[in-house]
Design an enzyme around this catalytic site. Structure first.
Site, short mmCIF file in Angstrom:
data_model
loop_
_atom_site.label_atom_id
_atom_site.label_comp_id
_atom_site.label_asym_id
_atom_site.label_seq_id
_atom_site.Cartn_x
_atom_site.Cartn_y
_atom_site.Cartn_z
N GLU A 4 28.54 10.52 -35.87
CA GLU A 4 27.45 9.96 -35.05
C GLU A 4 27.65 8.48 -34.76
OE1 GLU A 4 25.35 11.34 -33.41
OE2 GLU A 4 25.05 13.33 -34.24
N GLY A 6 30.02 20.19 -29.26
CA GLY A 6 31.42 19.76 -29.25
C GLY A 6 31.67 18.58 -28.34
N SER A 39 22.53 17.90 -42.01
CA SER A 39 23.41 18.02 -40.85
C SER A 39 23.17 19.31 -40.09
CB SER A 39 24.88 18.02 -41.32
OG SER A 39 25.50 16.83 -40.99
P1 TGC Z 1 29.11 3.19 -21.86
O1 TGC Z 1 29.73 2.74 -20.55
O2 TGC Z 1 28.55 2.17 -22.77
O3 TGC Z 1 27.95 4.26 -21.56
C1 TGC Z 1 28.12 5.32 -20.64
C2 TGC Z 1 26.73 5.69 -20.15
O4 TGC Z 1 25.95 6.16 -21.26
C3 TGC Z 1 24.80 5.33 -21.49
N1 TGC Z 1 24.68 5.22 -22.95
C4 TGC Z 1 23.74 5.86 -23.67
N2 TGC Z 1 22.74 6.65 -23.28
C5 TGC Z 1 21.95 7.17 -24.28
N3 TGC Z 1 22.16 6.93 -25.58
C6 TGC Z 1 23.18 6.15 -25.99
N4 TGC Z 1 23.37 5.94 -27.30
C7 TGC Z 1 24.03 5.56 -25.02
N5 TGC Z 1 25.12 4.76 -25.07
C8 TGC Z 1 25.50 4.56 -23.80
C9 TGC Z 1 25.11 4.02 -20.81
O5 TGC Z 1 23.94 3.37 -20.41
C10 TGC Z 1 25.93 4.51 -19.61
O6 TGC Z 1 25.04 5.02 -18.66
P2 TGC Z 1 25.38 4.92 -17.07
O7 TGC Z 1 24.23 5.55 -16.38
O8 TGC Z 1 25.51 3.44 -16.79
O9 TGC Z 1 26.67 5.65 -16.87
O10 TGC Z 1 30.18 4.11 -22.56
P3 TGC Z 1 31.52 3.73 -23.34
O11 TGC Z 1 32.57 4.71 -22.93
O12 TGC Z 1 31.82 2.27 -23.21
O13 TGC Z 1 31.16 4.10 -24.86
C11 TGC Z 1 30.18 3.47 -25.57
C12 TGC Z 1 30.20 3.94 -27.05
C13 TGC Z 1 31.49 3.50 -27.74
C14 TGC Z 1 29.02 3.30 -27.72
C15 TGC Z 1 30.10 5.48 -27.11
O14 TGC Z 1 31.24 6.09 -26.61
C16 TGC Z 1 29.87 5.97 -28.51
O15 TGC Z 1 28.73 6.03 -28.97
N6 TGC Z 1 30.95 6.40 -29.27
C17 TGC Z 1 30.80 7.05 -30.56
C18 TGC Z 1 31.01 8.55 -30.42
C19 TGC Z 1 30.15 9.34 -31.36
O16 TGC Z 1 29.19 8.85 -31.92
N7 TGC Z 1 30.41 10.62 -31.48
C20 TGC Z 1 29.58 11.49 -32.26
C21 TGC Z 1 29.93 12.94 -32.01
S1 TGC Z 1 28.66 14.09 -32.56
C22 TGC Z 1 28.66 13.99 -34.23
O17 TGC Z 1 29.29 13.19 -34.80
C23 TGC Z 1 27.80 14.96 -34.96
S2 TGC Z 1 27.87 14.75 -36.65
C24 TGC Z 1 26.87 15.91 -37.32
C25 TGC Z 1 25.48 15.44 -37.63
O18 TGC Z 1 24.84 14.76 -36.82
O19 TGC Z 1 24.98 15.74 -38.68
P1 FAD Z 2 38.42 7.16 -34.71
O1 FAD Z 2 37.64 7.04 -33.45
O2 FAD Z 2 39.87 7.45 -34.61
O3 FAD Z 2 38.20 5.84 -35.56
C1 FAD Z 2 39.02 5.50 -36.69
C2 FAD Z 2 38.63 4.10 -37.16
O4 FAD Z 2 38.85 3.16 -36.07
C3 FAD Z 2 37.15 3.97 -37.51
O5 FAD Z 2 36.98 3.10 -38.58
C4 FAD Z 2 36.55 3.36 -36.26
O6 FAD Z 2 35.33 2.66 -36.49
C5 FAD Z 2 37.66 2.44 -35.83
N1 FAD Z 2 37.56 2.11 -34.41
C6 FAD Z 2 37.66 2.93 -33.34
N2 FAD Z 2 37.48 2.26 -32.20
C7 FAD Z 2 37.24 0.98 -32.56
C8 FAD Z 2 36.96 -0.22 -31.83
N3 FAD Z 2 36.86 -0.24 -30.50
N4 FAD Z 2 36.80 -1.36 -32.52
C9 FAD Z 2 36.85 -1.38 -33.89
N5 FAD Z 2 37.12 -0.28 -34.63
C10 FAD Z 2 37.29 0.89 -33.96
N6 FAD Z 2 31.79 15.44 -33.73
C11 FAD Z 2 31.15 16.24 -32.82
O7 FAD Z 2 31.34 16.12 -31.62
N7 FAD Z 2 30.31 17.22 -33.25
C12 FAD Z 2 30.04 17.44 -34.55
O8 FAD Z 2 29.25 18.33 -34.89
C13 FAD Z 2 30.69 16.62 -35.53
N8 FAD Z 2 30.52 16.84 -36.87
C14 FAD Z 2 31.25 16.12 -37.78
C15 FAD Z 2 31.17 16.46 -39.13
C16 FAD Z 2 31.94 15.76 -40.06
C17 FAD Z 2 31.90 16.15 -41.50
C18 FAD Z 2 32.75 14.68 -39.65
C19 FAD Z 2 33.53 13.89 -40.64
C20 FAD Z 2 32.83 14.35 -38.32
C21 FAD Z 2 32.10 15.08 -37.36
N9 FAD Z 2 32.21 14.81 -35.99
C22 FAD Z 2 31.57 15.61 -35.05
C23 FAD Z 2 33.18 13.84 -35.52
C24 FAD Z 2 32.69 12.39 -35.61
O9 FAD Z 2 31.73 12.12 -34.65
C25 FAD Z 2 33.92 11.48 -35.44
O10 FAD Z 2 34.68 11.62 -36.62
C26 FAD Z 2 33.54 10.02 -35.22
O11 FAD Z 2 32.94 9.86 -33.95
C27 FAD Z 2 34.77 9.09 -35.33
O12 FAD Z 2 35.85 9.57 -34.61
P2 FAD Z 2 37.31 9.71 -35.31
O13 FAD Z 2 37.13 10.44 -36.57
O14 FAD Z 2 38.21 10.28 -34.27
O15 FAD Z 2 37.72 8.25 -35.67
#
Ligand code: TGC
Ligand code: FAD
Length: 396
Positions: free
Chosen positions: A374, A141, A102
């Site tokens: 992610e 963030g 990570s």
């Molecule tokens: P949506 O309308 O589908 O998309 C908005 C715009 O973004 C484009 N797009 C992407 N582009 C590149 N890569 C992707 N994976 C993309 N997904 C979508 C899309 O084409 C669109 O472009 P445009 O030009 O038409 O505006 O957006 P939505 O609001 O419906 O959301 C889609 C969804 C649910 C898939 C997205 O919000 C999502 O992936 N949610 C999950 C959030 C998430 O993964 N957060 C992670 C935070 S960082 C983290 O967790 C770090 S952990 C530490 C470690 O990595 O070790």
């Molecule tokens: P929620 O979005 O509240 O989801 C809760 C549950 O509801 C999940 O099971 C989910 O799948 C489900 N759910 C939500 N929406 C739907 C839907 N439409 N349909 C069906 N099910 C749904 N984030 C960063 O930005 N940067 C980082 O560096 C980072 N590091 C992290 C490190 C750790 C150790 C952890 C645990 C998390 C980290 N995150 C980071 C945050 C991480 O990306 C979020 O926890 C993740 O995206 C899920 O968001 P949430 O925890 O708010 O869960």
């Protein structure tokens, strides 16, 4: 077919001899990372996990020295390695601990990538060489306390004040935040979602360590509170416009996880095979029981399938053809299967499976975070579902 079939010498990861398709350079990079992990991480990681604290700064410098940070990026002190080589590095890191992988993912694929892909030339020159060297630690963030899976609803806002920006809100669960020298922060503006490079410390920014984690304990995680943070105009990432910018960074990091999760699973399988060979019950090694062998066979098959998938995605990435929904296939499958393997291996170790003397439950606990961050498994199912049906099932 050859006659040489000593199955005991075949690596559980490589029943199909997939390693044979790697280039010499890929193998060399992998062995450098494996050696570094053996020397500098494995001897200590169980202790870091137990203490809930890892020497992130020292590790970053070690990783920077061998070119691991931002290794798939080019220029600005980055190694310019292939996507496959980067994946193999993630695998070897996560074979030691997901938290260590990570650190590298967040530094290279999230914080550095955001600046490399969307930053100005000045931002790149200022930050990337020092981040590649591990002298500057970055975080990313996006997630907020009330907005995780749905970052489009983020509440953090930035508004213009003269030529400056004022940033307010908060980010939650941010890897590396408590030790970071710079944060890439995503905020809503009148122009849509924009990204900001925030040096740390900056007045108005408070970072709090998140404690009591039962998973990813060898990783530092924090909350970032943003209270009227004044930033100069050049803090804005000029080429990042809209949610697609942070989501583009996520695609990079998710790709590394596709590989990394296999490392945790491989390590569990290695330990369980070794344990089962030496542990006797009912007068014979438990490895000799058919039920145990069925477990091993199923796990090895899943590991090989996951490796094939990762290699395929890596080769698509190296050809410039990898699409986000393909990364979702890999992240969903490989993390889900890695977690299943870790839990299954834990059963093979019996009571010892719950002990920190063995890495198996630590891997399983870590993979619970990897399953969620992610993009949760459900989110990746919905991404794939949308691709298959043409219908978005995210909201409503
Ligand atoms: P949506 O309308 O589908 O998309 C908005 C715009 O973004 C484009 N797009 C992407 N582009 C590149 N890569 C992707 N994976 C993309 N997904 C979508 C899309 O084409 C669109 O472009 P445009 O030009 O038409 O505006 O957006 P939505 O609001 O419906 O959301 C889609 C969804 C649910 C898939 C997205 O919000 C999502 O992936 N949610 C999950 C959030 C998430 O993964 N957060 C992670 C935070 S960082 C983290 O967790 C770090 S952990 C530490 C470690 O990595 O070790
Ligand atoms: P929620 O979005 O509240 O989801 C809760 C549950 O509801 C999940 O099971 C989910 O799948 C489900 N759910 C939500 N929406 C739907 C839907 N439409 N349909 C069906 N099910 C749904 N984030 C960063 O930005 N940067 C980082 O560096 C980072 N590091 C992290 C490190 C750790 C150790 C952890 C645990 C998390 C980290 N995150 C980071 C945050 C991480 O990306 C979020 O926890 C993740 O995206 C899920 O968001 P949430 O925890 O708010 O869960």
């Amino acid at each position: 077919m050859t006659e040489a079939t000593d199955v005991r010498t075949t690596s559980p990861l490589d029943l199909l001899d997939l390693d044979g398709s790697l280039t010499g350079e890929d193998r060399q990079i992998r062995s450098v990372v494996a050696q570094l992990v053996t020397d500098r991480v494995r001897p200590h990681v169980a202790g870091w996990y137990e203490a809930g604290r890892a020497p992130v700064r020292e590790l970053a410098l070690e990783f920077g020295r061998v070119g691991l940070l931002g290794m798939h990026l080019s220029g600005y002190g980055c190694a310019g390695a292939s996507a496959v080589a980067y994946g193999l590095a993630c695998l070897e890191l996560e074979a030691a601990d997901s938290g260590v992988r990570s650190l590298v993912s967040v530094q290279g694929s999230l914080a550095m990538y955001a600046i490399w892909r969307y930053g100005s030339e000045e931002q790149k020159q200022r930050w990337l060489p020092a981040m590649a060297a591990g002298e500057v630690i970055g975080c990313f963030g996006l997630t907020e306390p009330d907005h995780g899976s749905d970052p489009a609803s983020m509440a953090t806002r930035a508004r213009r004040d003269g030529s400056d920006w004022l940033l307010g809100g908060g980010k939650m669960w941010i890897t590396n935040a408590p030790v970071a020298d710079v944060a890439v922060v995503w905020a809503r503006t009148d122009e849509g979602v924009r990204g900001f490079v925030v040096p740390l410390p900056t007045p108005g920014v408070t970072v709090r360590e998140i404690r009591h984690k039962m998973s990813l304990r060898a990783s530092s995680t924090g909350e970032i509170v943003l209270d009227e943070v004044r930033l100069p105009a050049d803090a804005l990432l000029p080429a990042a416009a809209g949610l697609r910018a942070p989501l583009g960074c996520l695609t990079e990091a998710r790709y590394g996880i596709v590989w990394g999760a296999l490392g945790a699973a491989r390590d569990c399988l290695r330990v369980a095979l070794d344990y089962a060979g030496g542990r006797e019950q009912f007068g014979r090694p438990i490895a000799g029981f058919q039920l145990t062998q069925a477990k091993f066979a199923d796990m090895a098959v899943e590991l090989q399938k996951g490796y094939l998938l990762a290699l395929h995605l890596g080769r698509l990435a190296d050809a410039g053809r990898l699409r986000p929904e393909q990364v979702s296939v890999g992240k969903l499958n490989n993390v889900r299967e890695a977690l299943a393997i870790a839990r299954q291996c834990r059963t093979i170790l019996g009571a010892n499976g719950i002990s920190g003397e063995y890495p198996v439950l630590r891997h399983a606990n870590n993979l619970e975070s990897v399953l969620t961050y992610e993009g949760t498994s459900e989110i990746h199912q919905l991404v794939i579902g949308q691709r298959l049906t043409g219908l978005s099932a995210f909201g409503g």
